[in-house]
Design a protein around this motif. Sequence first.
Motif, PDB file in Angstrom:
ATOM      1  N   THR A 117      -8.964  -6.220  -4.554  1.00 59.06           N
ATOM      2  CA  THR A 117      -8.318  -7.073  -5.560  1.00 59.06           C
ATOM      3  C   THR A 117      -7.367  -8.086  -4.931  1.00 59.06           C
ATOM      4  OG1 THR A 117      -6.569  -5.412  -5.872  1.00 59.06           O
ATOM      5  CG2 THR A 117      -8.496  -5.292  -7.328  1.00 59.06           C
ATOM      6  N   ALA A 129      -1.359   6.550  -0.946  1.00 60.28           N
ATOM      7  CA  ALA A 129      -2.626   6.017  -1.450  1.00 60.28           C
ATOM      8  C   ALA A 129      -3.813   6.703  -0.784  1.00 60.28           C
ATOM      9  CB  ALA A 129      -2.691   4.513  -1.223  1.00 60.28           C
ATOM     10  N   THR A 130      -4.828   6.976  -1.554  1.00 64.63           N
ATOM     11  CA  THR A 130      -6.060   7.527  -0.998  1.00 64.63           C
ATOM     12  C   THR A 130      -6.859   6.403  -0.341  1.00 64.63           C
ATOM     13  OG1 THR A 130      -7.339   7.130  -3.015  1.00 64.63           O
ATOM     14  CG2 THR A 130      -6.138   9.225  -2.852  1.00 64.63           C
ATOM     15  N   ASP A 131      -7.874   6.794   0.419  1.00 65.71           N
ATOM     16  CA  ASP A 131      -8.727   5.779   1.044  1.00 65.71           C
ATOM     17  C   ASP A 131      -9.362   4.895  -0.017  1.00 65.71           C
ATOM     18  OD1 ASP A 131      -8.074   6.811   3.473  1.00 65.71           O
ATOM     19  OD2 ASP A 131     -10.047   7.685   3.908  1.00 65.71           O
ATOM     20  N   GLU A 132      -9.815   5.497  -1.086  1.00 63.37           N
ATOM     21  CA  GLU A 132     -10.446   4.720  -2.151  1.00 63.37           C
ATOM     22  C   GLU A 132      -9.462   3.737  -2.773  1.00 63.37           C
ATOM     23  OE1 GLU A 132     -10.550   7.987  -1.842  1.00 63.37           O
ATOM     24  OE2 GLU A 132     -12.648   8.262  -1.219  1.00 63.37           O
ATOM     25  N   GLU A 133      -8.228   4.171  -2.944  1.00 65.18           N
ATOM     26  CA  GLU A 133      -7.210   3.293  -3.518  1.00 65.18           C
ATOM     27  C   GLU A 133      -6.888   2.138  -2.571  1.00 65.18           C
ATOM     28  OE1 GLU A 133      -4.812   6.535  -6.312  1.00 65.18           O
ATOM     29  OE2 GLU A 133      -4.250   6.264  -4.203  1.00 65.18           O
ATOM     30  N   ILE A 134      -6.871   2.420  -1.266  1.00 60.37           N
ATOM     31  CA  ILE A 134      -6.610   1.361  -0.287  1.00 60.37           C
ATOM     32  C   ILE A 134      -7.709   0.305  -0.353  1.00 60.37           C
ATOM     33  CG2 ILE A 134      -6.496   0.830   2.177  1.00 60.37           C
ATOM     34  CD1 ILE A 134      -5.107   3.531   2.561  1.00 60.37           C
ATOM     35  N   VAL A 190       0.858  -1.186   0.000  1.00 58.01           N
ATOM     36  CA  VAL A 190       0.000   0.000   0.000  1.00 58.01           C
ATOM     37  C   VAL A 190       0.890   1.231   0.000  1.00 58.01           C
ATOM     38  CG1 VAL A 190      -1.789   1.287   1.224  1.00 58.01           C
ATOM     39  CG2 VAL A 190      -1.814  -1.225   1.267  1.00 58.01           C
ATOM     40  N   GLU A 227      -9.563  -0.450  -2.824  1.00 58.25           N
ATOM     41  CA  GLU A 227      -9.454  -1.201  -4.077  1.00 58.25           C
ATOM     42  C   GLU A 227      -8.282  -2.184  -4.023  1.00 58.25           C
ATOM     43  OE1 GLU A 227     -10.608  -2.689  -7.561  1.00 58.25           O
ATOM     44  OE2 GLU A 227     -11.690  -1.278  -6.277  1.00 58.25           O
ATOM     45  N   ILE A 228      -7.172  -1.791  -3.389  1.00 59.57           N
ATOM     46  CA  ILE A 228      -6.036  -2.701  -3.230  1.00 59.57           C
ATOM     47  C   ILE A 228      -6.464  -3.932  -2.436  1.00 59.57           C
ATOM     48  CG2 ILE A 228      -3.810  -2.981  -2.064  1.00 59.57           C
ATOM     49  CD1 ILE A 228      -3.237  -0.036  -2.829  1.00 59.57           C
TER      50      ILE A 228
END
Length: 393
Positions: free
Chosen positions: A153, A142-147, A138, A149-150
Amino acid sequence: MTVARPPEPIPGARLLFSLDPAVSYLNHGAFGAVPISVQRAQQRLRDEMESNPLRFFTQGLAERIGHTRRHLATFLGADPDGTALVGNATTGVAVVLQSLGLRAGDEVLTTDHGYGAVGFSIERECRRTGAGTRALRVPLTATDEEIVEIVRTGLRPGRTRLLVVDQLTSPTARLFPVAAVVQVARERGVPVLVDAAHVPGMLPVDVGAVGADFWVGNLHKWAFAPRGTAVLVVAPPWRERIEPLVVSWEQGAGFPGNVEWQATLDYTGWLSAPAGLYALRSLGLDRVRAHNAALAAYGQRVVGDALGVAPADLPDPGGPAVAMRIVPLPPGVATTLDTARALRGRIAERLAAEVAVMAWDGRGWLRLCAQVYNSAEEYERLAVRLPPLLARP
């Protein structure tokens, strides 16, 4: 560079602690610091215990522990019936891991921001059971949204038996969107353990609203409890499956009593924990939180400026409410666990300052904390003296 002014000190707060005045204690997040009033409350309980140990341990102790548990759980927004007192967050993690019934082919999923000792516990349980472990990378930015999504997936439904995620990370002071992460994992049938070691006291929290299957947090860091005071909160579907690390006389009581009762453990720290919350509330909970967050941000800026770090390059992964901040060290400095420990020792010995030095993602980081006993001058003094120390081999 002109740095914003620090917050106004809370009058008299420094006198509430017995810390060595010759040392700048800028690492509250490591072991906390217990107010004198809480030390005295615990000593009174120890005196009671030693005056008649048999009576202390056999007449109402379980009920007193239960009363303390209810008090702390209410403060955290947790269900008292699903909350157990434990020695620290790492102990709570170990209880969960050995209660899961991991098998070969299962995996425990983490992130690369996790706490080292928790990682050791996961690795040991995986070795014992034949399960595997995997860490998601991470980025610090990273933004909250990116976290989310990580995590989405990275989950492997049917194989991922547990996701362990920090609410506020130790090495990077990163605040994770744990409620959203829990929701994503629940949609895929994956249980979540939230490691919130630094949250109680520092940040407002509603454990019930987080919705995790398991939640652990230390009271002895930011909630002024004696060391060795933490909670493990377990969601209803899991409570009957929880087994203590050591079986003792409350085994038949089930969770949480069977986890809490460890025979002749010194329970006085747990019983004194409400005195820590009283001290915190007496200072003003919101006032303390605002002061600490602002002072940590000030310390980060003055030290970062001294090390030549541009304001835009100072990480703020936790947001304005977090009382821990990190400063990137020069390239090549403290990039391994051993060299980070060595540098921390040099700073303590030569600069009379206690800080945390972390090696994360191939770089060294200085972690600064702020508490009501700290002053702006301590960070300013460190800012002046640290660059020459780093310049010397």
